[in-house]
Design an enzyme around this catalytic site. Structure first.
Site, PDB file in Angstrom:
ATOM      1  N   ASP A  19       0.842  -1.203   0.000  1.00 31.43           N
ATOM      2  CA  ASP A  19       0.000   0.000   0.000  1.00 31.43           C
ATOM      3  C   ASP A  19       0.875   1.251   0.000  1.00 31.43           C
ATOM      4  O   ASP A  19       1.972   1.244   0.550  1.00 31.43           O
ATOM      5  CB  ASP A  19      -0.908  -0.027   1.244  1.00 31.43           C
ATOM      6  CG  ASP A  19      -2.041   0.969   1.143  1.00 31.43           C
ATOM      7  OD1 ASP A  19      -2.281   1.497   0.036  1.00 31.43           O
ATOM      8  OD2 ASP A  19      -2.701   1.218   2.171  1.00 31.43           O
ATOM      9  N   GLY A  22       0.067   5.471  -4.353  1.00 33.26           N
ATOM     10  CA  GLY A  22      -0.534   6.764  -4.700  1.00 33.26           C
ATOM     11  C   GLY A  22       0.104   7.883  -3.899  1.00 33.26           C
ATOM     12  O   GLY A  22       0.463   8.938  -4.460  1.00 33.26           O
ATOM     13  N   TRP A  24       3.026   7.898  -2.456  1.00 36.17           N
ATOM     14  CA  TRP A  24       4.427   8.041  -2.887  1.00 36.17           C
ATOM     15  C   TRP A  24       4.497   8.968  -4.095  1.00 36.17           C
ATOM     16  O   TRP A  24       5.354   9.846  -4.163  1.00 36.17           O
ATOM     17  CB  TRP A  24       4.981   6.656  -3.237  1.00 36.17           C
ATOM     18  CG  TRP A  24       6.427   6.604  -3.600  1.00 36.17           C
ATOM     19  CD1 TRP A  24       7.485   6.351  -2.775  1.00 36.17           C
ATOM     20  CD2 TRP A  24       6.992   6.811  -4.916  1.00 36.17           C
ATOM     21  NE1 TRP A  24       8.660   6.381  -3.486  1.00 36.17           N
ATOM     22  CE2 TRP A  24       8.387   6.658  -4.796  1.00 36.17           C
ATOM     23  CE3 TRP A  24       6.450   7.094  -6.165  1.00 36.17           C
ATOM     24  CZ2 TRP A  24       9.249   6.774  -5.876  1.00 36.17           C
ATOM     25  CZ3 TRP A  24       7.309   7.234  -7.258  1.00 36.17           C
ATOM     26  CH2 TRP A  24       8.692   7.075  -7.100  1.00 36.17           C
ATOM     27  N   HIS A  36       2.538   3.418  -9.051  1.00 36.05           N
ATOM     28  CA  HIS A  36       2.402   1.975  -9.333  1.00 36.05           C
ATOM     29  C   HIS A  36       3.630   1.450 -10.097  1.00 36.05           C
ATOM     30  O   HIS A  36       4.084   0.342  -9.847  1.00 36.05           O
ATOM     31  CB  HIS A  36       1.117   1.703 -10.127  1.00 36.05           C
ATOM     32  CG  HIS A  36      -0.136   2.046  -9.374  1.00 36.05           C
ATOM     33  ND1 HIS A  36      -0.321   1.681  -8.061  1.00 36.05           N
ATOM     34  CD2 HIS A  36      -1.254   2.731  -9.736  1.00 36.05           C
ATOM     35  CE1 HIS A  36      -1.507   2.118  -7.646  1.00 36.05           C
ATOM     36  NE2 HIS A  36      -2.092   2.756  -8.638  1.00 36.05           N
ATOM     37  N   TRP A  68     -11.472  -2.715  -8.564  1.00 35.57           N
ATOM     38  CA  TRP A  68     -12.183  -2.422  -9.828  1.00 35.57           C
ATOM     39  C   TRP A  68     -12.921  -1.088  -9.735  1.00 35.57           C
ATOM     40  O   TRP A  68     -13.267  -0.485 -10.744  1.00 35.57           O
ATOM     41  CB  TRP A  68     -13.193  -3.519 -10.163  1.00 35.57           C
ATOM     42  CG  TRP A  68     -12.586  -4.846 -10.479  1.00 35.57           C
ATOM     43  CD1 TRP A  68     -12.683  -5.987  -9.731  1.00 35.57           C
ATOM     44  CD2 TRP A  68     -11.824  -5.210 -11.641  1.00 35.57           C
ATOM     45  NE1 TRP A  68     -12.012  -7.018 -10.337  1.00 35.57           N
ATOM     46  CE2 TRP A  68     -11.478  -6.574 -11.513  1.00 35.57           C
ATOM     47  CE3 TRP A  68     -11.382  -4.510 -12.771  1.00 35.57           C
ATOM     48  CZ2 TRP A  68     -10.719  -7.249 -12.475  1.00 35.57           C
ATOM     49  CZ3 TRP A  68     -10.629  -5.193 -13.737  1.00 35.57           C
ATOM     50  CH2 TRP A  68     -10.303  -6.532 -13.570  1.00 35.57           C
ATOM     51  N   ARG A  70     -11.822   1.675  -8.779  1.00 36.09           N
ATOM     52  CA  ARG A  70     -10.960   2.842  -9.069  1.00 36.09           C
ATOM     53  C   ARG A  70     -11.228   3.356 -10.485  1.00 36.09           C
ATOM     54  O   ARG A  70     -11.791   2.640 -11.314  1.00 36.09           O
ATOM     55  CB  ARG A  70      -9.492   2.422  -8.932  1.00 36.09           C
ATOM     56  CG  ARG A  70      -9.171   2.095  -7.502  1.00 36.09           C
ATOM     57  CD  ARG A  70      -7.694   1.955  -7.279  1.00 36.09           C
ATOM     58  NE  ARG A  70      -7.453   1.735  -5.864  1.00 36.09           N
ATOM     59  CZ  ARG A  70      -6.300   1.926  -5.247  1.00 36.09           C
ATOM     60  NH1 ARG A  70      -5.267   2.341  -5.929  1.00 36.09           N
ATOM     61  NH2 ARG A  70      -6.173   1.705  -3.968  1.00 36.09           N
ATOM     62  N   LEU A 130      11.274 -20.434  -4.161  1.00 37.24           N
ATOM     63  CA  LEU A 130      10.246 -19.603  -3.528  1.00 37.24           C
ATOM     64  C   LEU A 130       8.862 -19.841  -4.154  1.00 37.24           C
ATOM     65  O   LEU A 130       8.722 -19.865  -5.372  1.00 37.24           O
ATOM     66  CB  LEU A 130      10.638 -18.127  -3.731  1.00 37.24           C
ATOM     67  CG  LEU A 130       9.607 -17.076  -3.329  1.00 37.24           C
ATOM     68  CD1 LEU A 130       9.483 -16.990  -1.801  1.00 37.24           C
ATOM     69  CD2 LEU A 130       9.995 -15.705  -3.901  1.00 37.24           C
ATOM     70  N   ARG A 187       1.841  -4.790   6.292  1.00 39.49           N
ATOM     71  CA  ARG A 187       1.152  -3.773   5.488  1.00 39.49           C
ATOM     72  C   ARG A 187       1.976  -2.501   5.522  1.00 39.49           C
ATOM     73  O   ARG A 187       2.344  -2.017   6.591  1.00 39.49           O
ATOM     74  CB  ARG A 187      -0.261  -3.501   6.013  1.00 39.49           C
ATOM     75  CG  ARG A 187      -0.961  -2.463   5.136  1.00 39.49           C
ATOM     76  CD  ARG A 187      -2.384  -2.200   5.509  1.00 39.49           C
ATOM     77  NE  ARG A 187      -3.004  -1.359   4.491  1.00 39.49           N
ATOM     78  CZ  ARG A 187      -4.244  -1.464   4.073  1.00 39.49           C
ATOM     79  NH1 ARG A 187      -5.026  -2.382   4.589  1.00 39.49           N
ATOM     80  NH2 ARG A 187      -4.720  -0.659   3.144  1.00 39.49           N
ATOM     81  N   ARG A 193      -5.048  -2.000   8.833  1.00 34.62           N
ATOM     82  CA  ARG A 193      -6.180  -2.896   8.573  1.00 34.62           C
ATOM     83  C   ARG A 193      -5.769  -3.984   7.585  1.00 34.62           C
ATOM     84  O   ARG A 193      -4.747  -3.864   6.916  1.00 34.62           O
ATOM     85  CB  ARG A 193      -7.420  -2.182   8.035  1.00 34.62           C
ATOM     86  CG  ARG A 193      -7.268  -0.865   7.410  1.00 34.62           C
ATOM     87  CD  ARG A 193      -8.516  -0.396   6.689  1.00 34.62           C
ATOM     88  NE  ARG A 193      -8.037   0.405   5.584  1.00 34.62           N
ATOM     89  CZ  ARG A 193      -7.705   1.688   5.701  1.00 34.62           C
ATOM     90  NH1 ARG A 193      -7.872   2.310   6.834  1.00 34.62           N
ATOM     91  NH2 ARG A 193      -7.224   2.335   4.659  1.00 34.62           N
ATOM     92  N   LEU A 194      -6.637  -5.015   7.507  1.00 38.80           N
ATOM     93  CA  LEU A 194      -6.332  -6.134   6.620  1.00 38.80           C
ATOM     94  C   LEU A 194      -7.008  -6.002   5.254  1.00 38.80           C
ATOM     95  O   LEU A 194      -6.645  -6.702   4.306  1.00 38.80           O
ATOM     96  CB  LEU A 194      -6.722  -7.466   7.270  1.00 38.80           C
ATOM     97  CG  LEU A 194      -5.808  -7.918   8.411  1.00 38.80           C
ATOM     98  CD1 LEU A 194      -6.321  -9.196   9.042  1.00 38.80           C
ATOM     99  CD2 LEU A 194      -4.367  -8.128   7.913  1.00 38.80           C
TER     100      LEU A 194
HETATM  101  C1  FPP Z   1      -1.881   0.258  -3.259  1.00 37.31           C
HETATM  102  O1  FPP Z   1      -1.426   1.564  -3.409  1.00 37.31           O
HETATM  103  C2  FPP Z   1      -1.414  -0.633  -4.283  1.00 37.31           C
HETATM  104  C3  FPP Z   1      -2.225  -1.222  -5.221  1.00 37.31           C
HETATM  105  C4  FPP Z   1      -3.656  -0.967  -5.335  1.00 37.31           C
HETATM  106  C5  FPP Z   1      -1.739  -2.181  -6.185  1.00 37.31           C
HETATM  107  C6  FPP Z   1      -0.402  -2.781  -5.939  1.00 37.31           C
HETATM  108  C7  FPP Z   1       0.282  -2.783  -7.232  1.00 37.31           C
HETATM  109  C8  FPP Z   1       1.591  -2.739  -7.418  1.00 37.31           C
HETATM  110  C9  FPP Z   1       2.577  -2.804  -6.329  1.00 37.31           C
HETATM  111  C10 FPP Z   1       2.159  -2.588  -8.777  1.00 37.31           C
HETATM  112  C11 FPP Z   1       1.875  -3.694  -9.733  1.00 37.31           C
HETATM  113  C12 FPP Z   1       2.225  -5.049  -9.216  1.00 37.31           C
HETATM  114  C13 FPP Z   1       2.674  -6.099  -9.952  1.00 37.31           C
HETATM  115  C14 FPP Z   1       2.816  -7.424  -9.344  1.00 37.31           C
HETATM  116  C15 FPP Z   1       3.050  -5.985 -11.362  1.00 37.31           C
HETATM  117  P1  FPP Z   1      -2.520   2.706  -3.463  1.00 37.31           P
HETATM  118  O2  FPP Z   1      -2.730   3.070  -4.892  1.00 37.31           O
HETATM  119  O3  FPP Z   1      -3.749   2.289  -2.747  1.00 37.31           O
HETATM  120  O4  FPP Z   1      -1.774   3.852  -2.682  1.00 37.31           O
HETATM  121  P2  FPP Z   1      -2.456   5.008  -1.835  1.00 37.31           P
HETATM  122  O5  FPP Z   1      -3.207   4.335  -0.706  1.00 37.31           O
HETATM  123  O6  FPP Z   1      -1.293   5.804  -1.349  1.00 37.31           O
HETATM  124  O7  FPP Z   1      -3.348   5.765  -2.750  1.00 37.31           O
END
Ligand code: FPP
Length: 245
Positions: A19, A22, A24, A36, A68, A70, A130, A187, A193-194
């Site tokens: 998590d 966004g 970052w 991402h 989905w 988003r 792994l 996390r 949270r989970l």
């Molecule tokens: C949460 O960050 C992350 C995701 C919804 C998706 C995780 C995806 C990746 C790490 C990249 C793609 C992965 C692979 C395996 C190719 P967020 O967007 O919710 O961040 P925020 O809470 O700061 O908005």
């Protein structure tokens, strides 16, 4: 540099809620998608480290069944990154002896991604390194409901005596039936949270919430997390030896 804890103190299964992509990106005045992209780099670094360390199981929450909701452009960007990741990293994963699995709904993803998933699982089926599992279009409540439905159908058709349903039997109907339960769930990004991740399987998992944003996670952060896990005392509902003495 953090030293690796002794093998008996290592978790068998680490699962990560990735998590903070966004946030970052926002901190750098970049579009969310750039977060991402950086997140894929952290996936690569973490997978390499887990494979080098000799970790048995790593599960990464890559896309939840709620993601989905988003904006279409962001979902499209994430799907593009999965495609690119499977294309660019499969040869390395195969060379490292990584076994790839995907847990999740499957029926809702684009046909070409479905094909890539099947191909990745087939190519790595006999690998003994792994176990790398991506939770992709995954939701734990849906997983549990599916398992209950399957058992209910078997009972209705006379193939199963409901009195024989135990937690162990139930777990055989979950997507994770081939994996041990996670010992450590991490996390990133400061949320506690989970979020519908491995709800059944996390019953006795140690939880580690880090402020690090996912794109900043990697080898060093994984080593620190393993060190932190090694310090935890796990009792599984029983008493520790001092309390018994
Ligand atoms: C949460 O960050 C992350 C995701 C919804 C998706 C995780 C995806 C990746 C790490 C990249 C793609 C992965 C692979 C395996 C190719 P967020 O967007 O919710 O961040 P925020 O809470 O700061 O908005």
């Amino acid at each position: 540099m953090t030293e690796l804890p002794k093998p008996s103190d290592l978790p068998r299964h680490v699962a990560i809620i990735m998590d903070g992509n966004g946030r970052w990106a926002r901190k750098r005045l970049l579009p969310r998608e750039a977060g991402h992209v950086a997140g894929v780099g952290a996936v690569r670094d973490t997978v390499r480290a887990a494979s080098d360390i000799g970790l048995e199981n790593l599960t990464l929450f890559a896309f939840s069944s709620e993601n989905w909701k988003r904006p279409k452009t962001e979902v499209g960007a994430l799907m593009g990154l999965f495609r690119a990741y499977f294309k660019s990293d499969m040869d390395e994963l195969v060379a490292r002896g990584v076994r790839v699995r995907i847990i999740g709904h499957r029926g809702r993803v684009a046909t070409d991604i479905g094909g890539m998933i099947e191909d990745a699982e087939r190519r790595t089926l006999d690998n003994k390194g792994l176990n790398l599992t991506f939770a992709f279009d995954y939701g734990a409540q849906e997983e549990i409901a599916n398992a209950a439905r399957e058992l209910a159908r078997a009972a209705r058709d006379g193939r199963l005596d409901p009195e024989t349903i135990t937690p162990e039997l139930f777990a055989t109907r979950l997507f994770t039936s081939a994996l041990p339960e996670p010992d450590l769930i991490i996390r990133t990004s400061g949320e506690h949270r989970l979020s519908n991740f491995l709800l059944w399987q996390s019953a006795y998992a140690e939880l580690l919430f880090l402020d690090t944003l996912w794109p900043d996670f990697g080898r060093e952060a994984l080593m620190d997390a393993l060190e932190c896990f090694a310090q935890r005392e796990r009792r599984f509902g029983a008493l520790n030896s001092e309390a018994v003495a």
